[in-house]
Design an enzyme around this catalytic site. Structure first.
Site, PDB file in Angstrom:
ATOM      1  CG  HIS A 110     -78.490   9.520  41.054  1.00 51.22           C
ATOM      2  ND1 HIS A 110     -77.622   7.890  40.900  1.00 51.22           N
ATOM      3  CD2 HIS A 110     -77.325  10.078  39.948  1.00 51.22           C
ATOM      4  CE1 HIS A 110     -76.794   7.728  39.754  1.00 51.22           C
ATOM      5  NE2 HIS A 110     -76.495   9.420  38.938  1.00 51.22           N
TER       6      HIS A 110
ATOM      7  CE  LYS B 220     -74.030   5.220  28.345  1.00 46.87           C
ATOM      8  NZ  LYS B 220     -74.784   6.523  29.627  1.00 46.87           N
TER       9      LYS B 220
ATOM     10  NE  ARG C 134     -70.170  12.596  39.500  1.00 50.42           N
ATOM     11  CZ  ARG C 134     -70.678  11.639  38.501  1.00 50.42           C
ATOM     12  NH1 ARG C 134     -70.461  10.296  39.550  1.00 50.42           N
ATOM     13  NH2 ARG C 134     -70.688  11.861  37.199  1.00 50.42           N
TER      14      ARG C 134
HETATM   15  P1  ADP Z   1     -75.792   9.617  32.437  1.00 52.03           P
HETATM   16  O1  ADP Z   1     -74.623   8.818  31.575  1.00 52.03           O
HETATM   17  O2  ADP Z   1     -76.421  11.121  32.584  1.00 52.03           O
HETATM   18  O3  ADP Z   1     -74.364  10.710  33.679  1.00 52.03           O
HETATM   19  P2  ADP Z   1     -75.182   9.165  36.059  1.00 52.03           P
HETATM   20  O4  ADP Z   1     -76.648   8.444  36.521  1.00 52.03           O
HETATM   21  O5  ADP Z   1     -74.142   8.857  35.594  1.00 52.03           O
HETATM   22  O6  ADP Z   1     -75.859   9.335  34.086  1.00 52.03           O
HETATM   23  O7  ADP Z   1     -75.654  11.216  36.423  1.00 52.03           O
HETATM   24  C1  ADP Z   1     -76.735  12.025  36.022  1.00 52.03           C
HETATM   25  C2  ADP Z   1     -76.063  13.001  37.216  1.00 52.03           C
HETATM   26  O8  ADP Z   1     -76.250  12.857  37.672  1.00 52.03           O
HETATM   27  C3  ADP Z   1     -75.154  13.559  35.935  1.00 52.03           C
HETATM   28  O9  ADP Z   1     -75.701  14.821  36.090  1.00 52.03           O
HETATM   29  C4  ADP Z   1     -74.117  13.266  37.397  1.00 52.03           C
HETATM   30  O10 ADP Z   1     -72.910  14.400  36.806  1.00 52.03           O
HETATM   31  C5  ADP Z   1     -75.388  13.266  38.655  1.00 52.03           C
HETATM   32  N1  ADP Z   1     -73.713  12.455  38.746  1.00 52.03           N
HETATM   33  C6  ADP Z   1     -73.970  11.353  39.723  1.00 52.03           C
HETATM   34  N2  ADP Z   1     -73.382  10.794  40.549  1.00 52.03           N
HETATM   35  C7  ADP Z   1     -73.432  11.317  41.787  1.00 52.03           C
HETATM   36  C8  ADP Z   1     -72.582  12.008  42.866  1.00 52.03           C
HETATM   37  N3  ADP Z   1     -72.221  11.202  44.073  1.00 52.03           N
HETATM   38  N4  ADP Z   1     -73.605  12.986  43.641  1.00 52.03           N
HETATM   39  C9  ADP Z   1     -74.313  14.275  42.622  1.00 52.03           C
HETATM   40  N5  ADP Z   1     -73.947  14.545  41.412  1.00 52.03           N
HETATM   41  C10 ADP Z   1     -74.115  13.094  40.835  1.00 52.03           C
END
Ligand code: ADP
Length: 172
Positions: free
Chosen positions: A25, A49, A98
């Site tokens: 992130h 959630k 990803r």
């Molecule tokens: P959500 O519940 O909205 O998917 P997340 O916190 O899991 O929330 O992810 C937020 C965003 O960050 C999403 O677009 C996800 O694909 C992206 N994301 C999560 N992990 C990674 C990573 N390792 N590299 C790049 N983007 C990521």
């Protein structure tokens, strides 16, 4: 000639659960902050959630970890993302991609949001290869079993995870 996105789009919103924030992130946030004038990282608090970390804890993690980025603001929202984006008068959503596994869900969300407001674009930033395996759930899984996540999350988050799982063990 290259188009400088900064000239046309000033502000972007990066929404997510960030339960917890990972280095994947953080990489997306840093790259967005480099390309746009202002980045609003907004923490989703979906009432339906169950999260490991409370909304305030997730906000604190972000604030501590992006304090070096002066054009990044931390906010939160619930309900429909597009309502929040409209309220902020923003026209671009940032999401991270990803692997192919992210693609289907992200594509559906982007199309749905475009239907709800055709003016709003979704921009996908492809994950850096070293973080393409990384997810909040994986971090929780590893940390929950006492594994080392120091290379996967910022220091503050690592401490918060240790505290959370230790408290859980002690029945607090
Ligand atoms: P959500 O519940 O909205 O998917 P997340 O916190 O899991 O929330 O992810 C937020 C965003 O960050 C999403 O677009 C996800 O694909 C992206 N994301 C999560 N992990 C990674 C990573 N390792 N590299 C790049 N983007 C990521």
């Amino acid at each position: 000639m290259f188009i400088d996105l900064k000239e046309t789009i000033l502000e972007v919103i990066y929404p997510g659960s960030f339960d917890p924030l990972t280095n994947g992130h953080l990489d997306i946030i840093e790259r967005a902050a480099d390309k746009f004038e202002r980045v609003i990282v907004s923490v989703l608090n979906n009432q339906k959630k169950t999260y490991l970390f409370s909304l305030q804890e997730r906000i604190d993690m972000l604030k501590k970890s992006v304090s070096h980025l002066k054009n990044v603001e931390i906010d939160n929202f619930d309900g429909l993302l597009i309502d929040y984006v409209n309220e902020k008068k923003c026209c671009m959503i940032i999401r991270g991609l990803r692997a192919v596994s992210d693609f289907e869900y992200e594509m559906l969300m982007a199309i749905a949001n475009k239907k709800l407001n055709p003016c709003v674009e979704t921009l996908f930033l492809v994950s850096a290869s070293e973080y393409s395996f990384l997810s909040s759930s994986l971090v929780k899984e590893i940390s929950g079993f006492g594994g080392d996540v120091s290379s996967m999350v910022p220091k503050y988050v690592e401490k918060a995870l240790n505290k959370k799982f230790r408290e859980e063990k002690n029945g607090k």
